[in-house]
Write a protein that holds these residues in place. Structure first.
Motif, PDB file in Angstrom:
ATOM      1  N   ILE A 159       0.860  -1.186   0.000  1.00 24.21           N
ATOM      2  CA  ILE A 159       0.000   0.000   0.000  1.00 24.21           C
ATOM      3  C   ILE A 159       0.894   1.234   0.000  1.00 24.21           C
ATOM      4  O   ILE A 159       1.474   1.600   1.034  1.00 24.21           O
ATOM      5  CB  ILE A 159      -0.940  -0.002   1.224  1.00 24.21           C
ATOM      6  N   GLU A 160       1.007   1.867  -1.140  1.00 27.78           N
ATOM      7  CA  GLU A 160       1.922   3.004  -1.261  1.00 27.78           C
ATOM      8  C   GLU A 160       1.518   4.178  -0.377  1.00 27.78           C
ATOM      9  O   GLU A 160       2.358   4.967   0.058  1.00 27.78           O
ATOM     10  CB  GLU A 160       2.060   3.450  -2.719  1.00 27.78           C
ATOM     11  N   LYS A 161       0.220   4.283  -0.091  1.00 29.19           N
ATOM     12  CA  LYS A 161      -0.255   5.354   0.791  1.00 29.19           C
ATOM     13  C   LYS A 161       0.382   5.220   2.171  1.00 29.19           C
ATOM     14  O   LYS A 161       0.749   6.220   2.796  1.00 29.19           O
ATOM     15  CB  LYS A 161      -1.779   5.296   0.898  1.00 29.19           C
ATOM     16  N   ASN A 162       0.535   3.998   2.658  1.00 29.35           N
ATOM     17  CA  ASN A 162       1.178   3.779   3.960  1.00 29.35           C
ATOM     18  C   ASN A 162       2.630   4.244   3.935  1.00 29.35           C
ATOM     19  O   ASN A 162       3.099   4.926   4.848  1.00 29.35           O
ATOM     20  CB  ASN A 162       1.135   2.296   4.333  1.00 29.35           C
ATOM     21  N   ALA A 163       3.339   3.845   2.891  1.00 32.96           N
ATOM     22  CA  ALA A 163       4.746   4.226   2.775  1.00 32.96           C
ATOM     23  C   ALA A 163       4.890   5.744   2.691  1.00 32.96           C
ATOM     24  O   ALA A 163       5.792   6.338   3.312  1.00 32.96           O
ATOM     25  CB  ALA A 163       5.366   3.569   1.544  1.00 32.96           C
ATOM     26  N   TYR A 164       3.986   6.382   1.964  1.00 31.01           N
ATOM     27  CA  TYR A 164       4.032   7.832   1.792  1.00 31.01           C
ATOM     28  C   TYR A 164       3.743   8.554   3.111  1.00 31.01           C
ATOM     29  O   TYR A 164       4.410   9.546   3.451  1.00 31.01           O
ATOM     30  CB  TYR A 164       3.034   8.247   0.725  1.00 31.01           C
ATOM     31  N   GLU A 165       2.769   8.064   3.864  1.00 25.67           N
ATOM     32  CA  GLU A 165       2.416   8.706   5.138  1.00 25.67           C
ATOM     33  C   GLU A 165       3.560   8.597   6.146  1.00 25.67           C
ATOM     34  O   GLU A 165       3.826   9.553   6.889  1.00 25.67           O
ATOM     35  CB  GLU A 165       1.143   8.079   5.708  1.00 25.67           C
ATOM     36  N   THR A 166       4.238   7.460   6.177  1.00 21.96           N
ATOM     37  CA  THR A 166       5.391   7.323   7.060  1.00 21.96           C
ATOM     38  C   THR A 166       6.496   8.274   6.635  1.00 21.96           C
ATOM     39  O   THR A 166       7.123   8.943   7.468  1.00 21.96           O
ATOM     40  CB  THR A 166       5.915   5.873   7.051  1.00 21.96           C
ATOM     41  N   THR A 167       6.722   8.347   5.336  1.00 22.99           N
ATOM     42  CA  THR A 167       7.739   9.268   4.805  1.00 22.99           C
ATOM     43  C   THR A 167       7.412  10.709   5.190  1.00 22.99           C
ATOM     44  O   THR A 167       8.295  11.473   5.603  1.00 22.99           O
ATOM     45  CB  THR A 167       7.825   9.137   3.279  1.00 22.99           C
ATOM     46  N   ALA A 168       6.156  11.076   5.079  1.00 23.49           N
ATOM     47  CA  ALA A 168       5.723  12.441   5.410  1.00 23.49           C
ATOM     48  C   ALA A 168       5.934  12.743   6.889  1.00 23.49           C
ATOM     49  O   ALA A 168       6.321  13.858   7.260  1.00 23.49           O
ATOM     50  CB  ALA A 168       4.256  12.642   5.036  1.00 23.49           C
ATOM     51  N   PHE A 169       5.706  11.753   7.755  1.00 26.60           N
ATOM     52  CA  PHE A 169       5.938  11.958   9.187  1.00 26.60           C
ATOM     53  C   PHE A 169       7.422  12.154   9.468  1.00 26.60           C
ATOM     54  O   PHE A 169       7.820  13.100  10.151  1.00 26.60           O
ATOM     55  CB  PHE A 169       5.422  10.765   9.995  1.00 26.60           C
ATOM     56  N   VAL A 226       7.887   3.855  13.515  1.00 24.72           N
ATOM     57  CA  VAL A 226       8.055   2.540  12.898  1.00 24.72           C
ATOM     58  C   VAL A 226       7.636   1.451  13.878  1.00 24.72           C
ATOM     59  O   VAL A 226       6.992   0.464  13.495  1.00 24.72           O
ATOM     60  CB  VAL A 226       9.518   2.338  12.438  1.00 24.72           C
ATOM     61  N   GLU A 227       8.001   1.611  15.144  1.00 23.64           N
ATOM     62  CA  GLU A 227       7.613   0.630  16.160  1.00 23.64           C
ATOM     63  C   GLU A 227       6.107   0.435  16.195  1.00 23.64           C
ATOM     64  O   GLU A 227       5.609  -0.705  16.265  1.00 23.64           O
ATOM     65  CB  GLU A 227       8.112   1.072  17.534  1.00 23.64           C
ATOM     66  N   ASN A 228       5.344   1.516  16.146  1.00 24.25           N
ATOM     67  CA  ASN A 228       3.885   1.407  16.167  1.00 24.25           C
ATOM     68  C   ASN A 228       3.353   0.664  14.948  1.00 24.25           C
ATOM     69  O   ASN A 228       2.388  -0.104  15.041  1.00 24.25           O
ATOM     70  CB  ASN A 228       3.262   2.805  16.247  1.00 24.25           C
ATOM     71  N   ILE A 229       3.979   0.876  13.791  1.00 18.43           N
ATOM     72  CA  ILE A 229       3.590   0.142  12.578  1.00 18.43           C
ATOM     73  C   ILE A 229       3.834  -1.355  12.777  1.00 18.43           C
ATOM     74  O   ILE A 229       2.972  -2.189  12.435  1.00 18.43           O
ATOM     75  CB  ILE A 229       4.377   0.660  11.363  1.00 18.43           C
ATOM     76  N   VAL A 232      12.899   4.802   4.976  1.00 14.74           N
ATOM     77  CA  VAL A 232      12.230   4.406   6.218  1.00 14.74           C
ATOM     78  C   VAL A 232      10.787   4.021   5.934  1.00 14.74           C
ATOM     79  O   VAL A 232      10.297   2.981   6.386  1.00 14.74           O
ATOM     80  CB  VAL A 232      12.288   5.554   7.246  1.00 14.74           C
ATOM     81  N   GLY A 233      10.086   4.852   5.165  1.00 15.46           N
ATOM     82  CA  GLY A 233       8.683   4.596   4.869  1.00 15.46           C
ATOM     83  C   GLY A 233       8.473   3.357   4.018  1.00 15.46           C
ATOM     84  O   GLY A 233       7.557   2.561   4.268  1.00 15.46           O
ATOM     85  N   THR A 234       9.304   3.177   3.009  1.00  9.86           N
ATOM     86  CA  THR A 234       9.188   2.003   2.135  1.00  9.86           C
ATOM     87  C   THR A 234       9.448   0.727   2.915  1.00  9.86           C
ATOM     88  O   THR A 234       8.702  -0.258   2.801  1.00  9.86           O
ATOM     89  CB  THR A 234      10.168   2.109   0.953  1.00  9.86           C
ATOM     90  N   LEU A 235      10.492   0.722   3.737  1.00  9.29           N
ATOM     91  CA  LEU A 235      10.833  -0.490   4.491  1.00  9.29           C
ATOM     92  C   LEU A 235       9.775  -0.804   5.546  1.00  9.29           C
ATOM     93  O   LEU A 235       9.479  -1.980   5.804  1.00  9.29           O
ATOM     94  CB  LEU A 235      12.206  -0.339   5.138  1.00  9.29           C
ATOM     95  N   ALA A 236       9.183   0.228   6.144  1.00  4.34           N
ATOM     96  CA  ALA A 236       8.122  -0.004   7.125  1.00  4.34           C
ATOM     97  C   ALA A 236       6.919  -0.695   6.479  1.00  4.34           C
ATOM     98  O   ALA A 236       6.326  -1.614   7.058  1.00  4.34           O
ATOM     99  CB  ALA A 236       7.698   1.319   7.765  1.00  4.34           C
ATOM    100  N   GLU A 237       6.558  -0.255   5.270  1.00  6.48           N
ATOM    101  CA  GLU A 237       5.443  -0.895   4.570  1.00  6.48           C
ATOM    102  C   GLU A 237       5.822  -2.308   4.122  1.00  6.48           C
ATOM    103  O   GLU A 237       4.981  -3.218   4.122  1.00  6.48           O
ATOM    104  CB  GLU A 237       5.012  -0.043   3.376  1.00  6.48           C
ATOM    105  N   MET A 238       7.067  -2.526   3.760  1.00  6.36           N
ATOM    106  CA  MET A 238       7.531  -3.872   3.404  1.00  6.36           C
ATOM    107  C   MET A 238       7.425  -4.817   4.601  1.00  6.36           C
ATOM    108  O   MET A 238       7.021  -5.984   4.459  1.00  6.36           O
ATOM    109  CB  MET A 238       8.974  -3.813   2.899  1.00  6.36           C
ATOM    110  N   ALA A 239       7.751  -4.326   5.788  1.00  2.33           N
ATOM    111  CA  ALA A 239       7.652  -5.151   7.000  1.00  2.33           C
ATOM    112  C   ALA A 239       6.188  -5.434   7.332  1.00  2.33           C
ATOM    113  O   ALA A 239       5.829  -6.565   7.701  1.00  2.33           O
ATOM    114  CB  ALA A 239       8.342  -4.442   8.164  1.00  2.33           C
TER     115      ALA A 239
END
Length: 567
Positions: free
Chosen positions: A34-44, A64-67, A284-291
């Motif tokens: 879900i690219e929206k997830n990766a983008y939102e993490t990146t924005a934070f 990232v921990e919360n994700i 950071v955002g891409t890897l968080a969504e990958m996890a």
């Protein structure tokens, strides 16, 4: 003759089998990322100027921990394999204080508009810069162009601000000795096109605990101040507010336990520090969504990893190197490493292309034809530094498949170094870098969220996960299919190098030298083929070894033909 025909049939059948396996992983990752997830993490993450231990760095780690928690990862209590999905936050006392910027302004006395402000240029404050007194300081500016250090020391700088079109850190010691209260400087490489992007400032650093502050200027601010100084006496009011305090360094590590060989693993690494959106909030955002996706697929029993998959977020190079070196037993099981660094660029805006930086192969020594180094520059690679392995071609071929599917441009560059892939290579572990370059906003305060593409992050995430899922559960069929593909890649490369060598000989290069290049490429690929023996989780027959031998013979045979023709 029968043996050859049998091998051809074997390659065709097993290649299809392995491709079907990879195709299934592609279907899962394409549907699930879900690219929206990766983008939102990146924005934070990009909201903060991130230095290890500071507010923004730690906030990013806990985000990232919360994700991970929501995805089903359980906080590790005893060991990383106490549950199928675990994570831990490693905390270490820092030897030096951490730092973070708060605010800054430079005003030309007598003018209404500020020369430059932290609100628009947060990279204007170098890392480790201290604060001015509350309310700021007002002082005359001394502008120098190309003045030698010895001449600067003779100048009357006491209580004044030194301004130069050079990096301020270079003049800090001289300015301190001469009694200056601060230094203003400018340092922008040509590839950032500063005369076009006139508000950009690349972030920098200065010596900690200095009595003299330094600030960085954009091209526009530098030109404006220079013009004012050339007209006559110029006074500036400078106000800088920063925080310097003791803290802990945090690293977060998540694991998806392998069911057969859990001590063997694929490690993804994305560094948190650096203040940019693409560099490296996008990693950071891409890897968080990958996890998150990996946990979801595991819990739905859509993937069943045979080896462990590890995700790591921390301080660039430092955290990755520590992960590899502080546990020698764990290090022995790391089979592949992948760095995600600047993976979200909107290439229409940044100018950078998606790249895979290869492990050292002969193109890092003989860079010619379609091979090109980026503006980062070539690494110091010799023949003894070459790292033959199938990982280069395996990852590139996966990315090309996604590129064809998604109309996504995929390129590569010879090894250069400088990110989280280098600790893997330094410890004899295959390691690659996924990144973008050359980027006109690289390291500048114009590297903001508007330059990030969710689609680009999705393509990177899909490619990285598909490759990792394939490798951590690879069987003999996967290995044999990889042998076939690497053989094709090798023969393609040898043909390319042969044609290039013919042209070089026609220009006057020696036949001996050109033969040597082809011989080195041939050896690199035959040695790379040999590493495929370790790909299967379990190898119960000699089929992989036999396929490697067959492919090696073909490469050696073709190499001999090319060498003969060069005579």
């Amino acid at each position: 003759m029968k043996t050859k025909i049998l091998f051809v049939l074997l390659f065709a059948g097993l290649g299809c089998y392995a491709q079907n396996s990879t195709d299934e992983y592609f279907k899962l990752t394409r549907a699930g990322f879900i690219e929206k997830n990766a983008y939102e993490t990146t924005a934070f993450v990009e909201k903060y100027f991130r230095v290890p231990g500071n507010t923004g760095f730690n906030a990013s780690i806990h985000y990232v921990e919360n994700i991970l928690k929501k995805a089903g990862f359980i906080e590790q209590r005893q060991n990383e394999f106490e549950a199928p999905l675990t994570y831990r936050i490693e905390k270490r006392a820092m030897k030096n204080s951490t730092w973070e910027p708060v605010d800054a302004n430079i005003d030309i006395v007598g003018e209404k508009q500020p020369l430059i402000s932290y609100k628009t240029n947060r990279n204007m404050i170098p890392i480790n810069c201290g604060s001015t007194v509350a309310g700021g300081v007002t002082a005359n500016v001394v502008y120098i162009a190309n003045v030698l250090p010895a001449e600067i020391e003779k100048m009357d700088l006491k209580g004044k601000i030194l301004f130069s079109e050079n990096s301020p850190s270079r003049l800090l010691q001289i300015a301190t000795k001469a009694g200056a209260i601060g230094v203003l400087g400018y340092s922008m490489p040509n590839y950032t096109q500063p005369e076009v992007h006139q508000t950009s400032i690349q972030f920098g650093s200065m010596k900690a605990n200095s009595e003299v502050w330094t600030l960085l200027l954009s091209y526009a601010a530098k030109e404006k101040l220079k013009a004012a100084c050339l007209k006559g006496e110029t006074k500036l009011k400078v106000n800088i507010q920063t925080k310097i305090y003791t803290s802990e360094e945090l690293t977060i590590v998540a694991n998806v336990r392998g069911s057969v060989n859990p001590n063997e693993r694929f490690v993804f690494s994305a560094h948190v520090q650096e203040p940019g959106a693409n560099d490296n909030a996008s990693g950071v955002g891409t890897l968080a969504e990958m996890a998150r996706l990996t946990a979801a697929l595991y819990q739905a029993k859509k993937i069943s990893p045979k080896r462990t998959l590890t995700f790591l977020w921390g301080d660039e190079i430092v955290s990755t190197r520590r992960y590899i070196t502080e546990d020698t037993t764990r290090a022995k099981g790391i089979m592949w490493g992948m760095s995600l660094d600047m993976v979200g660029e909107d290439t229409k805006k940044t100018g950078g292309s998606f790249l895979i930086e290869k492990m050292p192969d002969p193109s890092a020594i003989w860079t010619r034809g379609a091979d090109k180094h980026t503006e980062w520059g070539a690494g110091d690679v010799t023949e003894k530094d070459l790292f033959p392995h199938y990982f280069n071609d395996f990852i590139f071929d996966i990315c090309k498949t996604q590129g064809k599917f998604a109309n996504w441009t995929v390129n590569y560059n010879p090894f250069e170094g400088g990110s989280d892939h280098t600790p893997f290579l330094q410890n004899k572990i295959p390691g690659l870098l996924m990144w973008h370059f050359t980027d006109v906003f690289y390291h500048t305060d114009n590297d903001r969220i508007d330059k990030v593409s969710p689609t680009e992050m999705k393509n990177v995430g899909i490619s990285g996960l598909t490759a990792a899922y394939t490798l951590i559960s690879a069987d003999e069929n996967t290995a044999i299919a990889t042998v076939s593909q690497v053989k094709i890649d090798a023969l393609t490369r040898l043909k390319t190098e042969f044609e290039l060598s013919k042209k070089e000989i026609a220009k006057g290069k020696t036949i001996t030298d050109e033969k040597h290049i082809i011989e080195v490429w041939a050896k690199w690929y035959t040695d790379a083929l040999a590493t495929i023996n370790k790909m299967p989780v379990k190898s119960e027959t000699t089929r992989v070894g036999s396929s490697i031998k067959f492919a090696t013979n073909e490469i050696e045979k073709q190499t001999k033909v090319y060498l003969e023709e060069l005579k």
